[in-house]
Design a protein around this motif. Structure first.
Motif, PDB file in Angstrom:
ATOM      1  N   PRO A 171      -6.697   1.299  -1.119  1.00  0.00           N
ATOM      2  CA  PRO A 171      -6.841   0.440  -2.298  1.00  0.00           C
ATOM      3  C   PRO A 171      -8.299   0.273  -2.707  1.00  0.00           C
ATOM      4  O   PRO A 171      -8.591   0.098  -3.890  1.00  0.00           O
ATOM      5  CB  PRO A 171      -6.228  -0.897  -1.852  1.00  0.00           C
ATOM      6  N   ASP A 172      -9.229   0.355  -1.747  1.00  0.00           N
ATOM      7  CA  ASP A 172     -10.654   0.227  -2.072  1.00  0.00           C
ATOM      8  C   ASP A 172     -11.367   1.575  -2.049  1.00  0.00           C
ATOM      9  O   ASP A 172     -12.604   1.629  -2.082  1.00  0.00           O
ATOM     10  CB  ASP A 172     -11.329  -0.745  -1.084  1.00  0.00           C
ATOM     11  N   ARG A 173     -10.620   2.637  -1.967  1.00  0.00           N
ATOM     12  CA  ARG A 173     -11.150   4.012  -1.912  1.00  0.00           C
ATOM     13  C   ARG A 173     -12.296   4.134  -0.906  1.00  0.00           C
ATOM     14  O   ARG A 173     -13.330   4.752  -1.168  1.00  0.00           O
ATOM     15  CB  ARG A 173     -11.584   4.478  -3.307  1.00  0.00           C
ATOM     16  N   ASP A 174     -12.082   3.536   0.259  1.00  0.00           N
ATOM     17  CA  ASP A 174     -13.123   3.594   1.290  1.00  0.00           C
ATOM     18  C   ASP A 174     -12.661   4.382   2.519  1.00  0.00           C
ATOM     19  O   ASP A 174     -13.194   4.220   3.614  1.00  0.00           O
ATOM     20  CB  ASP A 174     -13.580   2.173   1.680  1.00  0.00           C
ATOM     21  N   ASN A 178       0.792  -1.254   0.000  1.00  0.00           N
ATOM     22  CA  ASN A 178       0.000   0.000   0.000  1.00  0.00           C
ATOM     23  C   ASN A 178       0.817   1.294   0.000  1.00  0.00           C
ATOM     24  O   ASN A 178       0.296   2.363   0.343  1.00  0.00           O
ATOM     25  CB  ASN A 178      -1.004   0.021   1.164  1.00  0.00           C
ATOM     26  N   SER A 227     -17.765   1.338   3.016  1.00  0.00           N
ATOM     27  CA  SER A 227     -17.640   1.011   1.588  1.00  0.00           C
ATOM     28  C   SER A 227     -17.227   2.235   0.796  1.00  0.00           C
ATOM     29  O   SER A 227     -17.385   3.373   1.254  1.00  0.00           O
ATOM     30  CB  SER A 227     -18.984   0.502   1.047  1.00  0.00           C
ATOM     31  N   SER A 228     -16.755   1.988  -0.415  1.00  0.00           N
ATOM     32  CA  SER A 228     -16.396   3.119  -1.273  1.00  0.00           C
ATOM     33  C   SER A 228     -17.659   3.844  -1.734  1.00  0.00           C
ATOM     34  O   SER A 228     -17.646   5.055  -1.965  1.00  0.00           O
ATOM     35  CB  SER A 228     -15.582   2.642  -2.478  1.00  0.00           C
ATOM     36  N   SER A 230       0.138  -0.080  -5.202  1.00  0.00           N
ATOM     37  CA  SER A 230      -1.131  -0.231  -5.917  1.00  0.00           C
ATOM     38  C   SER A 230      -0.930  -0.860  -7.291  1.00  0.00           C
ATOM     39  O   SER A 230      -0.116  -0.400  -8.095  1.00  0.00           O
ATOM     40  CB  SER A 230      -1.786   1.149  -6.042  1.00  0.00           C
TER      41      SER A 230
END
Ligand code: PLP
Length: 418
Positions: free
Chosen positions: A383-386, A136, A360-361, A151
């Motif tokens: 990484p999950d844009r959350d 990350n 959640s994103s 990423s």
């Protein structure tokens, strides 16, 4: 609002403008206005490049005076009075009070320029090619920096092989019980591990783009000890977390470590003008004259604003104010975490480098849109844009901070009602 020029002529690659479809004109402190005159509180601040706010008068005033005086603006790496003033301010106001002694390299003006120079120097110094880098991580968009970034989508961008990187888990990556520092020490000590000794270990004390993951003081200290034990160059990328973001000037001060190389950029100029430096342990400075280069190493406008920024750190009222604002922000975020347990899973970061890990994103995306409608700019990371990144200027006024947090609170409430 006329956006035809952008839609017609600007590359499809543009991003932030899609999240904030308006045309900005003016900015002061933590507030940025669009063409219609609507104010927005800015919790993105140029992705950490405007820690001192927009157009901070203490930083901008000397630069305006400099600009109207027929002074040098671009100087390659020639000696200029502005560069000398900056070096003296950095040494007197930042390095000496922290007991740090570094040589200063001026690479090209971007963060990735600084990281490329740091990696090249570590490889040259050790004669080894591989570098250990973390899950990350994010270090920039040029090939060497892409290679050490985590990423997948970022790494693939270069379109060529990304050699010579040994990927290892960041502090707390697998789970809190897994001690990745011990793992690194173990594989480097074991001739049977199949992992060769790297030239350098490069890390961010807080992984901003990676999701606001923070390394503990104990882990950072251990990584430094391992580097010293194995003769590996310890590089701290303080491009986003440094220059005051965490409340200290360097993000690693709390761990009382002294990395061999530190890279700084983003908020280093204090004004948003591009400037990077590589701080090098003096005996590592084995560059031959002219061996590393770049046209825009002499941005004198940035030297003037950076010098003014450094001097602010000698003012105890300024440092106390930053500390107080960091405590206030953390208290605001603790309250939001307690109020919105459905949406917010965890507060992340340290000082004024904060994040809210959400469920959640999609939730983050809704919060983002509602916040924008109501005059607050935020962005996501991880990484999950959350993760909601919360990066107000470290000089933000109480009123601006309270207002920005009130808009965020409202957006989280609306999101909860969905
Ligand atoms: N390193 C870190 C930790 C960053 O956050 C960034 C940019 O976000 C970079 C390096 C790259 O800096 P630049 O975009 O100026 O090349």
């Amino acid at each position: 609002m006329n956006t035809d020029a952008f839609a017609t002529y600007e590359s499809n690659v543009r991003r932030y403008c899609r999240s904030f479809p308006t045309v900005f004109t003016k900015a002061l402190g933590a507030t940025i206005w669009d063409e219609s005159g609507k104010p927005h509180i800015d919790f993105i601040v140029g992705s950490g490049a405007l820690n001192y706010g927009h157009n901070n008068p203490t930083i901008i005033a000397p630069a305006i005076e400099y600009m109207i005086g027929d002074n040098i603006l671009l100087s390659l790496d020639m000696y200029t009075a502005a560069k000398r003033d900056f070096i003296e301010a950095l040494v007197e106001s930042i390095l000496k009070p922290r007991g740090l002694s570094y040589k200063i390299q001026f690479p090209g003006p971007t963060g990735t320029n600084a990281n490329e120079a740091a990696l090249a120097l570590a490889r040259k110094y050790t004669g080894r090619s591989s570098v250990m880098a973390f899950t990350n991580s994010y270090h920039g968009m040029s090939l060497g920096s892409l290679a050490v970034s985590g990423s997948a989508s970022t790494r693939e961008l270069g379109g060529v092989a990304r050699h010579d990187v040994i990927r290892v888990p960041y502090d707390g990556y697998a789970n809190q019980a897994f001690d990745s520092a011990s793992y690194i020490d173990c594989v480097l000590s074991d001739p049977g591990s199949g992992i060769e000794k790297p030239a350098a270990i490069i890390l961010e004390p807080i992984q901003a783009e990676g999701g606001m993951n923070t390394a503990s003081a104990a882990w950072l200290t251990e990584i430094q000890r391992i580097c010293r034990k194995h003769g590996i160059v310890f590089i701290v990328d303080d491009i986003q977390a440094g220059s005051g973001r965490t409340g200290d000037f360097f993000s690693f001060e709390f761990a009382k470590i002294e990395p061999d190389i530190v890279t700084l950029s983003k908020s280093l100029s204090g004004s948003g003008s591009p400037l990077s430096i590589v701080l090098i342990r003096p005996d590592l400075d084995i560059w031959k004259p002219g061996e590393h280069s770049g046209t825009f190493r002499g941005n004198n406008f940035a030297f003037v604003t950076a010098g003014a920024m450094c001097k602010m750190w000698s003012d105890l009222r300024f440092t106390a104010g930053v500390e107080r604002t960091a405590v206030k922000l953390q208290a605001h975020l603790d309250r939001l975490v307690a109020k919105f347990p459905k949406c917010i899973e965890q507060k992340r970061g340290r000082g004024l480098m904060a994040g809210l890990k959400c469920s959640s994103s999609a939730a983050v995306s809704r919060v983002h849109d509602i916040a924008f409608e109501n005059g607050l700019l935020i962005e996501s990371s991880g990484p999950d844009r959350d993760v909601i990144k919360v990066l107000p200027p470290i000089t933000i006024t109480d009123d601006e901070l309270d207002h920005g947090i009130a808009v965020l609170d409202h957006a989280l409430q609306e999101q909860d009602n969905v």
